[in-house]
Design a protein around this motif. Structure first.
Motif, PDB file in Angstrom:
ATOM      1  N   UNK A   1      51.172  43.284  27.528  1.00  0.00           N
ATOM      2  CA  UNK A   1      52.415  43.266  29.293  1.00  0.00           C
ATOM      3  C   UNK A   1      52.425  44.286  29.986  1.00  0.00           C
ATOM      4  N   UNK A   2      51.823  43.600  31.535  1.00  0.00           N
ATOM      5  CA  UNK A   2      51.612  44.107  32.462  1.00  0.00           C
ATOM      6  C   UNK A   2      53.087  44.395  33.345  1.00  0.00           C
ATOM      7  N   UNK A   3      53.541  45.824  33.996  1.00  0.00           N
ATOM      8  CA  UNK A   3      54.396  45.967  34.496  1.00  0.00           C
ATOM      9  C   UNK A   3      54.985  45.292  35.131  1.00  0.00           C
ATOM     10  N   UNK A   4      53.942  45.184  36.115  1.00  0.00           N
ATOM     11  CA  UNK A   4      54.185  44.359  37.837  1.00  0.00           C
ATOM     12  C   UNK A   4      53.099  43.705  37.741  1.00  0.00           C
ATOM     13  N   UNK A   5      53.000  43.034  38.752  1.00  0.00           N
ATOM     14  CA  UNK A   5      51.580  41.993  39.468  1.00  0.00           C
ATOM     15  C   UNK A   5      50.535  43.294  40.079  1.00  0.00           C
ATOM     16  N   UNK A   6      50.855  44.205  40.279  1.00  0.00           N
ATOM     17  CA  UNK A   6      49.969  45.143  40.675  1.00  0.00           C
ATOM     18  C   UNK A   6      49.002  45.919  39.198  1.00  0.00           C
ATOM     19  N   UNK A   7      50.079  46.011  38.225  1.00  0.00           N
ATOM     20  CA  UNK A   7      49.989  46.242  37.587  1.00  0.00           C
ATOM     21  C   UNK A   7      48.153  45.505  36.668  1.00  0.00           C
ATOM     22  N   UNK A   8      48.501  44.426  37.158  1.00  0.00           N
ATOM     23  CA  UNK A   8      48.070  43.763  36.051  1.00  0.00           C
ATOM     24  C   UNK A   8      46.762  43.598  36.812  1.00  0.00           C
ATOM     25  N   UNK A   9      46.817  43.592  38.064  1.00  0.00           N
ATOM     26  CA  UNK A   9      45.860  43.241  38.736  1.00  0.00           C
ATOM     27  C   UNK A   9      44.642  44.104  38.591  1.00  0.00           C
ATOM     28  N   UNK A  10      45.278  45.274  38.559  1.00  0.00           N
ATOM     29  CA  UNK A  10      44.513  46.763  37.977  1.00  0.00           C
ATOM     30  C   UNK A  10      43.477  46.578  36.776  1.00  0.00           C
ATOM     31  N   UNK A  11      44.043  45.561  36.192  1.00  0.00           N
ATOM     32  CA  UNK A  11      43.544  45.348  34.675  1.00  0.00           C
ATOM     33  C   UNK A  11      42.481  44.258  34.756  1.00  0.00           C
ATOM     34  N   UNK A  12      43.167  43.213  35.400  1.00  0.00           N
ATOM     35  CA  UNK A  12      42.009  42.054  35.781  1.00  0.00           C
ATOM     36  C   UNK A  12      40.959  42.162  36.948  1.00  0.00           C
ATOM     37  N   UNK A  13      40.881  43.450  37.797  1.00  0.00           N
ATOM     38  CA  UNK A  13      39.461  43.763  38.133  1.00  0.00           C
ATOM     39  C   UNK A  13      39.130  44.582  37.953  1.00  0.00           C
ATOM     40  N   UNK A  14      38.758  45.276  37.145  1.00  0.00           N
ATOM     41  CA  UNK A  14      38.734  46.542  36.441  1.00  0.00           C
ATOM     42  C   UNK A  14      37.916  46.000  34.969  1.00  0.00           C
ATOM     43  N   UNK A  15      38.817  45.748  33.852  1.00  0.00           N
ATOM     44  CA  UNK A  15      38.033  45.179  32.866  1.00  0.00           C
ATOM     45  C   UNK A  15      37.913  43.554  33.053  1.00  0.00           C
ATOM     46  N   UNK A  16      36.340  42.891  32.704  1.00  0.00           N
ATOM     47  CA  UNK A  16      36.458  42.319  32.068  1.00  0.00           C
ATOM     48  C   UNK A  16      37.936  41.100  31.182  1.00  0.00           C
ATOM     49  N   UNK A  17      37.562  40.121  31.784  1.00  0.00           N
ATOM     50  CA  UNK A  17      39.839  39.927  30.865  1.00  0.00           C
ATOM     51  C   UNK A  17      39.100  38.502  30.486  1.00  0.00           C
ATOM     52  N   UNK A  18      37.982  37.692  30.283  1.00  0.00           N
ATOM     53  CA  UNK A  18      37.712  35.810  30.244  1.00  0.00           C
ATOM     54  C   UNK A  18      38.370  35.959  28.535  1.00  0.00           C
ATOM     55  N   UNK A  19      38.198  36.893  28.581  1.00  0.00           N
ATOM     56  CA  UNK A  19      38.546  36.317  26.362  1.00  0.00           C
ATOM     57  C   UNK A  19      39.613  36.866  26.016  1.00  0.00           C
ATOM     58  N   UNK A  20      40.421  37.252  27.018  1.00  0.00           N
ATOM     59  CA  UNK A  20      41.798  37.881  26.873  1.00  0.00           C
ATOM     60  C   UNK A  20      42.953  37.202  27.627  1.00  0.00           C
ATOM     61  N   UNK A  21      42.256  36.895  28.960  1.00  0.00           N
ATOM     62  CA  UNK A  21      43.338  36.162  30.156  1.00  0.00           C
ATOM     63  C   UNK A  21      44.479  36.049  29.154  1.00  0.00           C
TER      64      UNK A  21
END
Length: 314
Positions: A138-158
């Motif tokens: 659960x991301x607090x906001x869209x920027x929180x989500x952006x920080x995750x997907x631009x830093x970690x490879x999230x392909x297997x759990x997006x």
């Protein structure tokens, strides 16, 4: 039968931004939290509010090991030995070495390393989040989500990543003053030491210009203020400094007595509180602020590119 949620890490005091969340969850689930409310944890909390100790920690200790990492090591074993819970709600940390199902609540990706990018174990985080017992992020906001997907490879759990904004209970709206205008700056609802970090100097500079044009203007500064700031601005008419600890009731009275918040970089909980009391906020277009303060609706959003550069580079 009601299911049980373990709130992790088990802390002596939850951040007040979670108050409404805890209240909502407690109506439907049994909650386990605040189990380490001991004399030692209370002493640690008091020590964290001493300026000298905070300075030593920030400068010398945190680069080696963060307080978050210490707490995790202390409380992880204790938490996982607690019987009879159905799922873990993990706030800004990962419950490594557990077979239990859990949900991660994420402010920003660096929260998973004590807010230190240099200690961010990207591969370790990726491997943990793709495990089957991690049920959601659960991301607090869209920027929180952006920080995750631009830093970690999230392909297997997006598909696990969700954005759920915080909410807050609505209070009776305040009445605005007609004969005067009371402005407010708050370093933080939880931490009075963030005066400069939250843009307190910008707020004082803005007030210094405004008070020359508007005679019935006042500014209340709720923060621990450096001595050089008081020497420079104390002679300006209408400024009040509140530096000592104040109660929740006193903080609410400050909101009710204020007509506008001058807060270049507010925290999420502060923005929520302003919405609760119907106090418009003047803010920079920085971080996740534009997701909460809509220009001309619940406040005024100011271009900060001259200070921070392109906000997309954050």
């Amino acid at each position: 039968m009601r299911k049980t949620i373990l709130i992790y890490p088990i802390g002596e005091k939850r951040h007040s931004v979670y108050d409404s969340t805890i209240e909502m969850l407690s109506k439907k689930y049994n909650l386990i939290y605040n189990l380490n409310n001991t004399k030692k944890s209370k002493l640690l909390m008091k020590a964290s509010h001493i300026y000298l100790i905070r300075s030593i920690y920030q400068r010398w200790i945190r680069p080696i090991i963060s307080l978050e990492e210490v707490k995790n090591k202390i409380f992880q074993k204790k938490s996982f030995n607690i019987p009879d819970y159905d799922i873990i709600f993990s706030s800004n940390t990962l419950p490594y070495n557990t077979k239990s199902s859990y949900i991660v609540d994420l402010e920003i990706i660096t929260a998973l390393s004590g807010y230190d990018y240099n200690r961010l174990g990207k591969k370790k985080i990726e491997n943990e989040l793709k495990r089957s017992n991690c049920k959601a992020i659960i991301c607090w906001n869209e920027l929180s989500k952006e920080s995750l997907v631009k830093t970690i490879n999230c392909d297997k759990f997006k598909n696990k990543i969700k954005v759920i904004l915080f909410g807050i209970r609505e209070f009776e709206k305040k009445k605005f003053h007609k004969d005067k205008i009371n402005l407010l700056f708050v370093s933080s609802l939880n931490n009075s030491f963030d005066f400069e970090l939250k843009g307190g100097v910008y707020a004082l500079e803005a007030y210094s210009s405004l008070v020359k044009k508007i005679s019935n203007l006042t500014l209340t500064v709720r923060a621990s203020v450096p001595k050089w700031v008081k020497r420079k601005y104390n002679s300006i008419n209408g400024i009040r400094f509140f530096e000592n600890s104040i109660s929740r009731k006193e903080m609410e009275d400050l909101f009710k007595d204020s007509d506008m918040l001058l807060e270049p970089i507010p925290g999420i909980n502060l923005m929520l509180e302003c919405m609760k009391f119907g106090v418009p906020t003047v803010v920079f277009d920085f971080w996740a602020i534009p997701e909460m303060i809509i220009n001309g609706k619940n406040g005024y959003v100011i271009d900060s590119s001259v200070i921070f550069g392109n906000k997309n580079n954050m």
